[in-house]
Design a protein around this motif. Structure first.
Motif, PDB file in Angstrom:
ATOM      1  N   SER A 213       8.700   0.209   4.999  1.00 54.41           N
ATOM      2  CA  SER A 213       7.267   0.300   5.259  1.00 54.41           C
ATOM      3  C   SER A 213       6.542   0.886   4.052  1.00 54.41           C
ATOM      4  N   TYR A 214       7.249   1.709   3.271  1.00 54.21           N
ATOM      5  CA  TYR A 214       6.650   2.265   2.048  1.00 54.21           C
ATOM      6  C   TYR A 214       6.294   1.155   1.063  1.00 54.21           C
ATOM      7  N   ASP A 215       7.200   0.173   0.904  1.00 60.04           N
ATOM      8  CA  ASP A 215       6.937  -0.951   0.001  1.00 60.04           C
ATOM      9  C   ASP A 215       5.693  -1.711   0.438  1.00 60.04           C
ATOM     10  N   ILE A 216       5.550  -1.904   1.743  1.00 62.20           N
ATOM     11  CA  ILE A 216       4.394  -2.608   2.288  1.00 62.20           C
ATOM     12  C   ILE A 216       3.116  -1.824   2.017  1.00 62.20           C
ATOM     13  N   GLN A 218       2.554   0.539  -0.244  1.00 63.89           N
ATOM     14  CA  GLN A 218       2.275   0.609  -1.677  1.00 63.89           C
ATOM     15  C   GLN A 218       1.572  -0.661  -2.148  1.00 63.89           C
ATOM     16  N   PHE A 219       2.049  -1.804  -1.713  1.00 62.40           N
ATOM     17  CA  PHE A 219       1.451  -3.075  -2.112  1.00 62.40           C
ATOM     18  C   PHE A 219       0.032  -3.198  -1.571  1.00 62.40           C
ATOM     19  N   ALA A 220      -0.152  -2.856  -0.306  1.00 62.69           N
ATOM     20  CA  ALA A 220      -1.480  -2.953   0.311  1.00 62.69           C
ATOM     21  C   ALA A 220      -2.479  -2.022  -0.362  1.00 62.69           C
ATOM     22  N   GLN A 221      -2.043  -0.835  -0.696  1.00 58.62           N
ATOM     23  CA  GLN A 221      -2.933   0.123  -1.367  1.00 58.62           C
ATOM     24  C   GLN A 221      -3.276  -0.342  -2.786  1.00 58.62           C
TER      25      GLN A 221
END
Length: 226
Positions: A213-216, A218-221
């Motif tokens: 969920s961190y990868d998701i 980070q990308f969204a931010q």
């Protein structure tokens, strides 16, 4: 082929006037020759910081940029400076953070820079630009923030091709994933079936090569989705 020295009296006078106050300014002053992409003038403080002299800087030509500056930031601010010059508008400037070091053995030092057109020839074409570079204190809180921005910019450049491949619906789902919504909540908010949401989530994770969920998030931010 050697570059002939500047003979324009008006330009020489402007630089001479600047020299009179340059040591009193809280910033390094640099004048670049746009046509030759070389240093025309640097205040003594800047020469001391780089452990060199003005003639050596002039002789470097364009190699000056690669020797002293971190290329990671140059990809961001150099195109904006070129747009400024091409636009040739009065009073406009470009501000940017950049890192400088005298030698590869020295640590990078953050500077806040601001560049504008300094001189135009008789036809009104910009020939020289001026930059003020203000050192940022090593202990200043802004260093941590700038480092985060630099990492984010690096992430953006590395992943912009992936973002471009996402459909509009996938971007909407990615936004909700970044906000922590579950599939049922997404289905209601987007007015689609939960099965469709699951498919979108799977496709997004595959495209982003996301493992957590961190990868998701980070990308969204990074791409301003949340």
């Amino acid at each position: 082929m050697s570059i002939p020295p500047i003979k324009d009296t008006e330009l020489s006078t402007k630089i001479a006037q600047l020299e009179l106050v340059s040591e009193d300014l809280p910033a390094v002053v640099i004048i670049h020759n746009i046509l030759t992409q070389s240093v025309e003038y640097m205040s003594p403080w800047g020469q001391r910081l780089l452990r060199t002299d003005l003639q050596a800087l002039k002789d470097m030509g364009i190699a000056y940029f690669h020797r002293f500056f971190n290329p990671a930031e140059m990809d961001d601010y150099v195109p904006r400076i070129m747009q400024l010059i091409q636009g040739n508008r009065e009073r406009e400037f470009v501000s940017f953070f950049h890192q400088v070091r005298p030698t590869p053995e020295d640590p990078w030092q953050w500077y806040l820079g601001a560049t504008r057109i300094f001189f135009r020839n008789a036809e009104g074409v910009p020939t020289h630009c001026i930059t003020f570079a203000l050192p940022v204190e090593q202990a200043h809180y802004i260093n941590a923030k700038v480092n985060r921005l630099l990492k984010e910019n690096t992430f953006l450049r590395a992943n912009k091709h992936i973002f471009a491949e996402l459909t509009q619906r996938e971007r909407e789902v990615l936004t909700l994933m970044g906000l922590g919504r579950n599939s049922a909540e997404m289905a209601i908010e987007l007015n689609i079936s939960e099965k469709t949401v699951t498919t979108h989530r799977r496709n997004i994770k595959n495209k982003l090569k996301a493992h957590s969920s961190y990868d998701i998030t980070q990308f969204a931010q990074a791409f301003d989705l949340i």
